[in-house]
Design a protein around this motif. Structure first.
Motif, PDB file in Angstrom:
ATOM      1  N   HIS A   1       0.829  -1.197   0.000  1.00 43.60           N
ATOM      2  CA  HIS A   1       0.000   0.000   0.000  1.00 43.60           C
ATOM      3  C   HIS A   1       0.874   1.263   0.000  1.00 43.60           C
ATOM      4  CE1 HIS A   1      -2.911  -3.037   0.672  1.00 43.60           C
ATOM      5  NE2 HIS A   1      -2.572  -3.246   1.934  1.00 43.60           N
TER       6      HIS A   1
ATOM      7  N   ARG B   1       2.126   7.596   7.975  1.00 41.86           N
ATOM      8  CA  ARG B   1       0.744   7.340   7.564  1.00 41.86           C
ATOM      9  C   ARG B   1       0.703   6.217   6.532  1.00 41.86           C
ATOM     10  NH1 ARG B   1      -3.176  12.280   6.624  1.00 41.86           N
ATOM     11  NH2 ARG B   1      -1.911  12.640   4.767  1.00 41.86           N
TER      12      ARG B   1
ATOM     13  N   ARG C   1      -2.049   4.033   3.813  1.00 38.85           N
ATOM     14  CA  ARG C   1      -3.350   3.987   3.155  1.00 38.85           C
ATOM     15  C   ARG C   1      -3.363   2.888   2.117  1.00 38.85           C
ATOM     16  NH1 ARG C   1      -3.996   9.088   0.628  1.00 38.85           N
ATOM     17  NH2 ARG C   1      -3.434   8.214  -1.389  1.00 38.85           N
TER      18      ARG C   1
ATOM     19  N   TYR D   1      -6.671  -0.384   5.148  1.00 39.34           N
ATOM     20  CA  TYR D   1      -6.599   1.019   5.558  1.00 39.34           C
ATOM     21  C   TYR D   1      -7.315   1.855   4.493  1.00 39.34           C
ATOM     22  CZ  TYR D   1      -2.936  -0.892   8.549  1.00 39.34           C
ATOM     23  OH  TYR D   1      -2.229  -1.637   9.456  1.00 39.34           O
TER      24      TYR D   1
ATOM     25  N   ASN E   1      -8.850   4.675   4.587  1.00 37.76           N
ATOM     26  CA  ASN E   1      -8.437   6.070   4.629  1.00 37.76           C
ATOM     27  C   ASN E   1      -7.048   6.137   5.251  1.00 37.76           C
ATOM     28  OD1 ASN E   1     -11.028   7.119   3.707  1.00 37.76           O
ATOM     29  ND2 ASN E   1     -11.803   6.488   5.710  1.00 37.76           N
ATOM     30  N   ASN E   2      -6.437   7.311   5.210  1.00 38.89           N
ATOM     31  CA  ASN E   2      -5.139   7.464   5.859  1.00 38.89           C
ATOM     32  C   ASN E   2      -5.238   7.074   7.324  1.00 38.89           C
ATOM     33  OD1 ASN E   2      -3.308   8.475   3.834  1.00 38.89           O
ATOM     34  ND2 ASN E   2      -4.525  10.348   3.806  1.00 38.89           N
ATOM     35  N   SER E   3      -4.290   6.268   7.798  1.00 35.07           N
ATOM     36  CA  SER E   3      -4.212   5.876   9.200  1.00 35.07           C
ATOM     37  C   SER E   3      -2.851   6.267   9.741  1.00 35.07           C
ATOM     38  CB  SER E   3      -4.426   4.368   9.366  1.00 35.07           C
ATOM     39  OG  SER E   3      -5.731   3.990   8.976  1.00 35.07           O
TER      40      SER E   3
ATOM     41  N   ASP F   1      -2.823   4.207  -4.315  1.00 34.31           N
ATOM     42  CA  ASP F   1      -2.396   3.879  -2.961  1.00 34.31           C
ATOM     43  C   ASP F   1      -1.091   3.093  -2.979  1.00 34.31           C
ATOM     44  OD1 ASP F   1      -4.549   5.143  -1.815  1.00 34.31           O
ATOM     45  OD2 ASP F   1      -5.803   3.349  -1.771  1.00 34.31           O
TER      46      ASP F   1
END
Length: 289
Positions: free
Chosen positions: A61, A78, A80, A84, A86-88, A270
């Motif tokens: 990712h 971060r 994604r 994931y 969305n951004n984590s 991504d």
């Protein structure tokens, strides 16, 4: 007597198997990232960028935005893609002689850690470090809480440098004067069509950001401007072909000890990774004054 020989033989064989298992376990532990060394136990890079900790943080990712605590025992970034959605915000911490990964809820703002390690900035929000961990998420005071900030970094003097999620991605700054924050001002540097994710040097001697312009290598490129003797900013300098490629380079930052430069290289969608390189590449570009 024969039975005694048989028993001894069994004991010797058992000891041999135990030694082999111990050797195998020792080898396994040595090969895993459990040794207390900075930078997730990675061998440092030279002047050619390398993937950062690919066996630990790299996935199929998108990983971006490197932020170490001053003691180099916590690494925030971060992620994604895949699960994931969305951004984590992810952190890898050195605990119990091992690097351990976990997700940091509830928001995934772009991380920057203050020079004293006491504040985790997340755009126009932040969290303070307490004895029990990170505080709840707080918002910066006005006018910053109302500005769509993606990344905010802070110098040793307390000066904010930040971007705005607008069509041109304006980069601004705000000094701390007599304990009060001044009205944000636009950074006076020749910039391209879209500018974002500034990183200010601790001593404010240079500013790094990602920029899109026709003269670049493709996608977003990383640029740097050095502070001149009269206090103004010098011309924008492309970080060059070792850093910038046909892909999108962004989120430049320097490690707390000043030794390494980290950045993200995006491959579309991504997909993307974090790279690092010796920070001497920055000094090589510094104009002779």
């Amino acid at each position: 007597m024969r039975n005694n020989y048989f028993i001894v033989a069994i004991l010797v064989f058992a000891l041999f198997l135990s030694a082999c298992n111990t050797k195998k376990q020792h080898s396994k532990d040595s090969d895993s990232p459990t040794i207390e060394r900075p930078y997730l136990g990675q061998n440092p890079p030279g002047l050619i960028p390398e993937l950062f900790a690919p066996d630990i943080i790299r996935t199929a990712h998108r990983e971006a935005e490197a932020a170490f605590t001053p003691d180099l025992k916590e690494f925030y970034f971060r992620r994604r893609g895949g699960e994931y959605k969305n951004n984590s915000l992810v952190v890898i911490q050195y605990k119990n002689n091992r690097w351990t990964e976990s997700v940091v809820p509830p928001i995934a703002g772009e991380p920057f850690i203050s020079l004293d390690g006491k504040i985790l900035y997340l755009g126009n929000k932040y969290r303070e470090r307490t004895n029990s961990g990170l505080s709840e998420v707080k918002s910066l005071d006005a006018p910053f809480k109302d500005i769509p900030i993606m990344r905010l970094t802070v110098s040793a003097k307390g000066t904010y440098y930040f971007d705005e999620a607008t069509e041109t991605g304006t980069i601004r700054y705000s000094r701390l004067i007599d304990g009060k924050r001044e009205k944000p001002l636009t950074v006076n540097i020749d910039m391209g069509e879209w500018n974002a994710h500034p990183f200010i040097a601790p001593d404010e001697s240079y500013l790094i950001w990602d920029d899109q312009r026709e003269s670049g290598y493709g996608g977003a490129d990383l640029y740097i401007s050095f502070r001149l003797q009269d206090g103004s900013w010098g011309a924008a300098i492309n970080l060059g072909a070792q850093i910038n490629t046909e892909f999108a380079e962004a989120y430049g930052s320097v490690s707390p000890d000043g030794k390494y430069f980290f950045f993200h290289r995006g491959f579309g969608g991504d997909k993307g990774d974090i790279f690092w390189v010796d920070a001497q590449i920055i000094e090589a570009l510094r104009p002779k004054q």
